[in-house]
Design a protein around this motif. Structure first.
Motif, short mmCIF file in Angstrom:
data_model
loop_
_atom_site.label_atom_id
_atom_site.label_comp_id
_atom_site.label_asym_id
_atom_site.label_seq_id
_atom_site.Cartn_x
_atom_site.Cartn_y
_atom_site.Cartn_z
N GLU A 39 0.95 -1.53 0.16
CA GLU A 39 -0.18 -0.11 -0.02
C GLU A 39 0.77 1.53 0.06
O GLU A 39 0.34 2.37 -0.94
CB GLU A 39 -1.05 0.08 0.68
N GLU A 88 -1.23 -0.69 -4.86
CA GLU A 88 -2.52 -0.43 -3.72
C GLU A 88 -3.18 -1.26 -3.63
O GLU A 88 -3.89 -2.20 -2.61
CB GLU A 88 -2.64 1.19 -3.60
N ARG A 107 -2.62 -4.77 -1.94
CA ARG A 107 -2.31 -4.72 -0.66
C ARG A 107 -3.78 -5.18 -0.30
O ARG A 107 -4.39 -6.05 0.81
CB ARG A 107 -1.60 -2.96 -0.34
N LYS A 108 -4.96 -4.77 -0.85
CA LYS A 108 -6.73 -4.38 -0.32
C LYS A 108 -6.73 -5.85 -0.10
O LYS A 108 -7.63 -6.48 0.98
CB LYS A 108 -7.88 -3.65 -0.99
N GLN A 166 -4.36 -7.81 2.44
CA GLN A 166 -4.85 -7.78 3.47
C GLN A 166 -5.60 -8.99 3.77
O GLN A 166 -5.80 -8.83 5.18
CB GLN A 166 -5.32 -6.11 4.00
#
Length: 61
Positions: free
Chosen positions: A20, A32, A35-36, A39
């Motif tokens: 991120e 980015e 990243r979501k 996670q």
């Protein structure tokens, strides 16, 4: 839940946070977005670890 699984899942979440930051710093929207996903996957695995731990504790009693 083994300690190894817990460490692995926490590291996966941390890796998502690194992506991120790198994505924001470089303006890379794809990074980015990854990243979501990282996670979310780590959070699901951690929730599963917690549930398994609770079941194991209940069975031990």
């Amino acid at each position: 839940m083994t300690m190894g699984d817990k460490i692995k899942h926490t590291a996966e979440e941390a890796g998502g946070k690194v992506k991120e930051g790198a994505g924001r710093a470089t303006g890379n929207e794809q990074l980015e977005a990854e990243r979501k996903g990282d996670q979310a996957s780590a959070n699901i695995k951690q929730a599963g670890d917690k549930a398994k731990g609770a079941v194991d504790d209940a069975l031990d009693r």
